[in-house]
Design an enzyme around this catalytic site. Structure first.
Site, short mmCIF file in Angstrom:
data_model
loop_
_atom_site.label_atom_id
_atom_site.label_comp_id
_atom_site.label_asym_id
_atom_site.label_seq_id
_atom_site.Cartn_x
_atom_site.Cartn_y
_atom_site.Cartn_z
CB CYS A 1 -1.83 4.83 4.50
SG CYS A 1 -3.40 4.31 3.81
CB SER A 2 -0.89 0.76 6.54
OG SER A 2 -1.88 1.56 7.17
CB CYS A 3 -5.02 -0.28 2.17
SG CYS A 3 -5.50 1.46 2.27
CB CYS B 1 -0.92 0.04 1.21
SG CYS B 1 -1.87 1.59 1.28
#
Lengths: 186, 97
Positions: A95-97, A92
């Site tokens: 961000c941090s999906c 991702c």
């Protein structure tokens, strides 16, 4: 940081926007109930049952729900299959999906700036750092998760596992293999 | 086999910050795309702190931007909690008075 969170929480609770019991339930879920074991069961089922694998690739959300896994951040899933010709890698960049219902919360390295940028610029280099050497004749596909779409890698079933039960197969499947940074070893 | 080689949260405040976002999103306070954008903005800053520090700052930012909370109110409440910690004898639960 503790004070800042407490300030935020107590004000939001007073305004009726937040229910403290719901916060506790959410923490309990992500600390103890969801994790890569869920994703491993999906992979093992796909390896054991060709019809399930077909459904998983065609209708991932429904096929995953068959095993009882659904919920936040799993609403829009795409399953990408590793083959002798193609190796898939998930990142991702924003961000941090991450597919929480199948893998739990992401590891620290997945959230780090170096991984988020380098997975796209130099995927083979990143794979090598995880000890995964991908031949020049193998195509590396990088999938950038978004707030809308989450990816799960369906790793290749290792050779020599023909006689294994679904449970035994699930024990072989690692979180990192389902992100695509490693393979599954027999 | 390393299915869970690290706990999801290093400290309790990280878990609380995480849960606040998930809960508020579940109640429709913001879309996940709006959240991802706010978090991404914090992560991109040159002076960005740890992942959950960014998470908390992004949440503060969203609630302030939407007028749910205001900066003086937030600062005042944080000071009140700091005071409560200082005034609470060791071993007692910390409460606002």
């Amino acid at each position: 940081m503790t004070l800042r969170v407490q300030a935020l929480e107590s004000l939001l609770v007073e305004k009726g926007l937040v229910d403290p019991a719901a916060l506790d339930a959410i923490i309990e879920t992500y600390e103890h109930k969801v994790g890569p074991r869920n994703g491993a069961r999906v992979v093992a089922r796909a390896w054991s049952d060709p019809a399930y694998k077909t459904r998983l690739l065609a209708e991932p959300v429904a096929a995953i729900a068959e095993l009882g896994f659904e919920g936040r951040q799993g609403e829009h899933m795409v399953v990408v299959e590793n083959t002798p010709q193609v190796h898939n890698l998930v990142v991702c960049t924003l961000c941090s999906c991450y597919p929480w219902p199948l893998l739990g919360l992401p590891p620290v390295w997945y959230k780090s700036a170096p991984y988020r940028s380098r997975a796209v610029i130099d995927p083979r280099g990143v794979l090598a750092e995880f000890g995964t050497v991908v031949g020049e004749d193998v195509e590396v596909r990088v999938w950038d998760s978004t707030a809308e779409v989450r990816y799960l890698v369906l790793p290749e079933r290792p050779a020599g596992t023909d006689g294994l039960s679904e449970d035994a197969l699930a024990d072989l499947v690692t979180r990192d293999a389902m992100i695509g940074v490693t393979r599954v070893n027999p | 086999m390393t299915l869970s080689d690290e706990p999801p949260f290093a400290e309790p405040w990280e878990a609380k910050a995480f849960a606040l976002v998930v809960h508020l999103h579940g109640r429709g306070a913001f879309t996940w795309a709006e959240w991802a954008q706010a978090l991404s903005g914090e992560l991109k800053r040159p002076d960005a702190g740890s992942y959950y520090q960014c998470w908390l700052l992004a949440l503060e930012h969203l609630t302030l931007e939407r007028g749910v909370l205001d900066r003086p109110g937030l600062d005042e409440r944080r000071d009140a909690w700091a005071q409560a910690y200082r005034n609470t004898p060791h071993g007692q639960p910390v409460q606002l008075t």
